[in-house]
Design a protein around this motif. Structure first.
Motif, PDB file in Angstrom:
ATOM      1  N   UNK A   1       0.875  -1.219  -0.047  1.00 32.53           N
ATOM      2  CA  UNK A   1       0.079   0.176   0.156  1.00 32.53           C
ATOM      3  C   UNK A   1       0.881   1.196   0.047  1.00 32.53           C
ATOM      4  N   UNK A   2       2.076   1.180   0.747  1.00 26.28           N
ATOM      5  CA  UNK A   2       2.886   2.402   0.954  1.00 26.28           C
ATOM      6  C   UNK A   2       3.668   2.530  -0.564  1.00 26.28           C
ATOM      7  N   UNK A   3       3.723   1.732  -1.382  1.00 24.41           N
ATOM      8  CA  UNK A   3       4.267   1.588  -2.552  1.00 24.41           C
ATOM      9  C   UNK A   3       3.475   2.416  -3.615  1.00 24.41           C
ATOM     10  N   UNK A   4       1.985   1.942  -3.353  1.00 21.15           N
ATOM     11  CA  UNK A   4       1.014   2.324  -4.083  1.00 21.15           C
ATOM     12  C   UNK A   4       0.983   4.056  -3.831  1.00 21.15           C
ATOM     13  N   UNK A   5       0.829   4.299  -2.713  1.00 24.85           N
ATOM     14  CA  UNK A   5       0.673   5.581  -2.405  1.00 24.85           C
ATOM     15  C   UNK A   5       1.915   6.427  -2.723  1.00 24.85           C
ATOM     16  N   UNK A   6       3.106   6.081  -2.921  1.00 26.28           N
ATOM     17  CA  UNK A   6       4.263   6.731  -3.173  1.00 26.28           C
ATOM     18  C   UNK A   6       3.968   7.007  -4.754  1.00 26.28           C
ATOM     19  N   UNK A   7       3.581   5.794  -5.668  1.00 31.35           N
ATOM     20  CA  UNK A   7       3.413   5.911  -6.965  1.00 31.35           C
ATOM     21  C   UNK A   7       2.263   7.082  -7.375  1.00 31.35           C
ATOM     22  N   UNK A   8       1.336   6.861  -6.508  1.00 24.80           N
ATOM     23  CA  UNK A   8      -0.056   8.110  -6.617  1.00 24.80           C
ATOM     24  C   UNK A   8       0.739   9.388  -6.434  1.00 24.80           C
ATOM     25  N   UNK A   9       1.354   9.703  -5.362  1.00 23.36           N
ATOM     26  CA  UNK A   9       2.069  10.826  -5.211  1.00 23.36           C
ATOM     27  C   UNK A   9       2.898  11.351  -6.182  1.00 23.36           C
ATOM     28  N   UNK A  10       3.737  10.364  -6.563  1.00 24.52           N
ATOM     29  CA  UNK A  10       4.760  10.989  -7.590  1.00 24.52           C
ATOM     30  C   UNK A  10       3.860  11.611  -8.852  1.00 24.52           C
ATOM     31  N   UNK A  11       2.615  11.196  -9.247  1.00 23.68           N
ATOM     32  CA  UNK A  11       1.937  11.839 -10.408  1.00 23.68           C
ATOM     33  C   UNK A  11       1.551  13.219 -10.283  1.00 23.68           C
ATOM     34  N   UNK A  12       1.504  13.648  -8.885  1.00 24.79           N
ATOM     35  CA  UNK A  12       0.902  14.836  -8.392  1.00 24.79           C
ATOM     36  C   UNK A  12       1.809  16.065  -8.856  1.00 24.79           C
TER      37      UNK A  12
END
Length: 251
Positions: free
Chosen positions: A66-77
């Protein structure tokens, strides 16, 4: 993540976001930038929405996937939003290890309590993180409605068994627990963050499969209107799959 963009999850995330915005705007001046802690943030859906609204958000997550998914989502902001979000690897039961008491205006704990066998200590810790007058937002499985999904599916024995238990098997195949409104109301009062408002979430769409995609825009609008209205109306909200409870830290 599987099902993240489907109807079932969209209803959950959108309704919780609307309800949370209602509580925030009723408590704080428009434009005030709040300090938000999202405990068990998952892939970061609510955290990112709040960051986009201008708030400073700290996400606490123990699951590496989940933390990896959150980091990936954040990177697209955009950079301005990324600067407002801090991700911390850690357990929600250890908030006192990571943060000082009274450090946040809003604390979220959505979809976490069902995985915690004894949640009272976790909840007390979350309340300590709040500044006086701060908002605690909980999303839990409704223990008073455990018979609804199996009953609607024609699984009669599971539905009958649900009346005598606070546990259930979720769609991941895990045996987890549910909470009841009356008991959580008493707990919130005991940790000095008494219940201020509560909503039902996913009343008519809980039976939908995780793989069911979003309908056309006009139909989705109707679904969300229906769920939103039912989620604040008795008796419908009392049989919702999920309960969204908002407590306010005593001043």
């Amino acid at each position: 993540m599987a099902g993240a963009g489907g109807l079932r999850n969209t209803v959950r995330q959108e309704l919780v976001a609307r309800q949370l915005e209602e509580q925030i705007t009723s408590r704080y001046p428009v434009g005030q930038r709040l300090r938000v802690l999202d405990v068990g943030m998952g892939q970061g859906t609510q955290a990112l929405r709040l960051a986009r609204a201008g708030h400073t958000v700290t996400g606490l997550e123990s699951d590496a996937v989940m933390l990896k998914a959150a980091r990936e989502a954040l990177a697209g902001e955009p950079a301005g939003i990324r600067e407002r979000v801090r991700l911390v690897e850690g357990d929600g039961r250890d908030t006192g290890v990571h943060f000082l008491p009274g450090s946040f205006d809003v604390v979220l704990c959505h979809g976490v309590l069902m995985y915690v066998e004894e949640p009272d200590g976790l909840l007390a810790g979350l309340a300590r993180m709040l500044a006086p007058g701060g908002l605690l937002s909980l999303l839990v499985r409704n223990g008073d409605a455990l018979a609804m999904r199996p009953g609607a599916a024609g699984d009669w024995q599971t539905a009958l068994d649900a009346f005598d238990t606070d546990t259930y098997t979720n769609r991941l195949g895990l045996k987890v627990r549910a909470d009841r409104l009356e008991a959580l109301t008493a707990t919130l009062d005991g940790i000095a963050a008494p219940l201020h408002a509560w909503y039902g979430v996913r009343i008519f769409t809980d039976h939908v499969g995780n793989d069911v995609e979003l309908p056309a825009a006009d139909e989705l609008h109707q679904v969300l209107m229906l769920e939103e209205r039912a989620g604040r109306t008795d008796p419908y909200r009392r049989v919702a799959a999920l309960l969204h409870l908002c407590g306010v830290r005593r001043i």
